[in-house]
Design a protein around this motif. Structure first.
Motif, PDB file in Angstrom:
ATOM      1  N   MET A 225       0.816  -1.187   0.000  1.00 54.44           N
ATOM      2  CA  MET A 225       0.000   0.000   0.000  1.00 54.44           C
ATOM      3  C   MET A 225       0.866   1.259   0.000  1.00 54.44           C
ATOM      4  N   PHE A 226       1.926   1.292   0.825  1.00 56.34           N
ATOM      5  CA  PHE A 226       2.777   2.473   0.891  1.00 56.34           C
ATOM      6  C   PHE A 226       3.555   2.676  -0.406  1.00 56.34           C
ATOM      7  N   HIS A 227       3.902   1.582  -1.075  1.00 56.49           N
ATOM      8  CA  HIS A 227       4.589   1.692  -2.366  1.00 56.49           C
ATOM      9  C   HIS A 227       3.683   2.370  -3.390  1.00 56.49           C
ATOM     10  N   LYS A 228       2.414   1.994  -3.396  1.00 57.02           N
ATOM     11  CA  LYS A 228       1.447   2.589  -4.327  1.00 57.02           C
ATOM     12  C   LYS A 228       1.242   4.071  -4.010  1.00 57.02           C
ATOM     13  N   LEU A 229       1.142   4.403  -2.731  1.00 57.58           N
ATOM     14  CA  LEU A 229       0.979   5.791  -2.315  1.00 57.58           C
ATOM     15  C   LEU A 229       2.195   6.624  -2.719  1.00 57.58           C
ATOM     16  N   LYS A 230       3.384   6.082  -2.492  1.00 55.87           N
ATOM     17  CA  LYS A 230       4.625   6.780  -2.860  1.00 55.87           C
ATOM     18  C   LYS A 230       4.679   7.004  -4.368  1.00 55.87           C
ATOM     19  N   LYS A 231       4.288   6.009  -5.130  1.00 59.16           N
ATOM     20  CA  LYS A 231       4.289   6.122  -6.591  1.00 59.16           C
ATOM     21  C   LYS A 231       3.327   7.221  -7.044  1.00 59.16           C
ATOM     22  N   ASN A 232       2.148   7.273  -6.451  1.00 54.10           N
ATOM     23  CA  ASN A 232       1.164   8.300  -6.799  1.00 54.10           C
ATOM     24  C   ASN A 232       1.661   9.697  -6.443  1.00 54.10           C
ATOM     25  N   ILE A 233       2.263   9.850  -5.273  1.00 53.23           N
ATOM     26  CA  ILE A 233       2.774  11.155  -4.850  1.00 53.23           C
ATOM     27  C   ILE A 233       3.900  11.609  -5.772  1.00 53.23           C
ATOM     28  N   LEU A 234       4.800  10.708  -6.111  1.00 52.01           N
ATOM     29  CA  LEU A 234       5.900  11.064  -7.019  1.00 52.01           C
ATOM     30  C   LEU A 234       5.381  11.444  -8.403  1.00 52.01           C
ATOM     31  N   GLN A 235       4.354  10.757  -8.861  1.00 54.32           N
ATOM     32  CA  GLN A 235       3.775  11.077 -10.165  1.00 54.32           C
ATOM     33  C   GLN A 235       3.210  12.494 -10.167  1.00 54.32           C
ATOM     34  N   ILE A 236       2.514  12.859  -9.118  1.00 61.04           N
ATOM     35  CA  ILE A 236       1.966  14.212  -9.020  1.00 61.04           C
ATOM     36  C   ILE A 236       3.090  15.230  -8.864  1.00 61.04           C
ATOM     37  N   TYR A 237       4.064  14.936  -8.020  1.00 59.06           N
ATOM     38  CA  TYR A 237       5.163  15.863  -7.751  1.00 59.06           C
ATOM     39  C   TYR A 237       5.984  16.156  -9.005  1.00 59.06           C
ATOM     40  N   ARG A 238       6.222  15.147  -9.793  1.00 60.69           N
ATOM     41  CA  ARG A 238       7.070  15.303 -10.984  1.00 60.69           C
ATOM     42  C   ARG A 238       6.323  15.856 -12.197  1.00 60.69           C
ATOM     43  N   GLY A 239       5.026  15.987 -12.087  1.00 60.46           N
ATOM     44  CA  GLY A 239       4.220  16.478 -13.203  1.00 60.46           C
ATOM     45  C   GLY A 239       4.495  17.944 -13.509  1.00 60.46           C
ATOM     46  N   LYS A 240       4.109  18.341 -14.701  1.00 65.92           N
ATOM     47  CA  LYS A 240       4.284  19.725 -15.147  1.00 65.92           C
ATOM     48  C   LYS A 240       3.212  20.600 -14.504  1.00 65.92           C
ATOM     49  N   ARG A 241       3.612  21.792 -14.102  1.00 63.68           N
ATOM     50  CA  ARG A 241       2.686  22.729 -13.464  1.00 63.68           C
ATOM     51  C   ARG A 241       1.495  23.000 -14.376  1.00 63.68           C
ATOM     52  N   GLY A 242       0.301  22.899 -13.834  1.00 60.15           N
ATOM     53  CA  GLY A 242      -0.917  23.142 -14.597  1.00 60.15           C
ATOM     54  C   GLY A 242      -1.461  21.915 -15.307  1.00 60.15           C
TER      55      GLY A 242
END
Length: 111
Positions: free
Chosen positions: A1-18
């Motif tokens: 579960m924590f691996h999936k959460l970390k993956k989701n957070i990193l995906q959002i964090y690394r995304g382009k603004r907007g």
């Protein structure tokens, strides 16, 4: 579960603004094989976390409420396109306001 959460957070964090929240929403929607009860469950949990986070953020407590609010918003972004679009637009507007304020401060400091 924590691996999936970390993956989701990193995906959002690394995304382009907007675009980061809309891309995360689309990524979540492409997943197949999820149970039909999960979407309403995540929406209700997201709303409850946002409300609890706002209530806990009242001055004496502070930080834990902010964390709960972020978790609730992440659940809502993954299930509701309107929330993803609003957060993308809000992020762009927030950065424009910050840029404007920095320019004004620098202008006054140079005088």
């Amino acid at each position: 579960m924590f691996h999936k959460l970390k993956k989701n957070i990193l995906q959002i964090y690394r995304g382009k603004r907007g675009e980061r929240f809309t891309k995360h929403y689309k990524f979540q929607q492409r997943k197949s094989g999820e149970k039909s009860w999960k979407t309403p469950f995540y929406i209700v949990m997201g709303l409850l976390l946002v409300v609890a986070g706002v209530l806990i953020s009242i001055p004496p407590i502070g930080v834990p409420g902010f964390i709960l609010t972020l978790l609730g918003l992440s659940l809502l972004v993954s299930r509701l396109k309107i929330v993803a679009v609003l957060l993308d637009k809000g992020e762009v507007a927030f950065h424009q306001v910050i840029k404007y304020c920095k320019e004004k401060i620098n202008h006054y400091l140079k005088k």
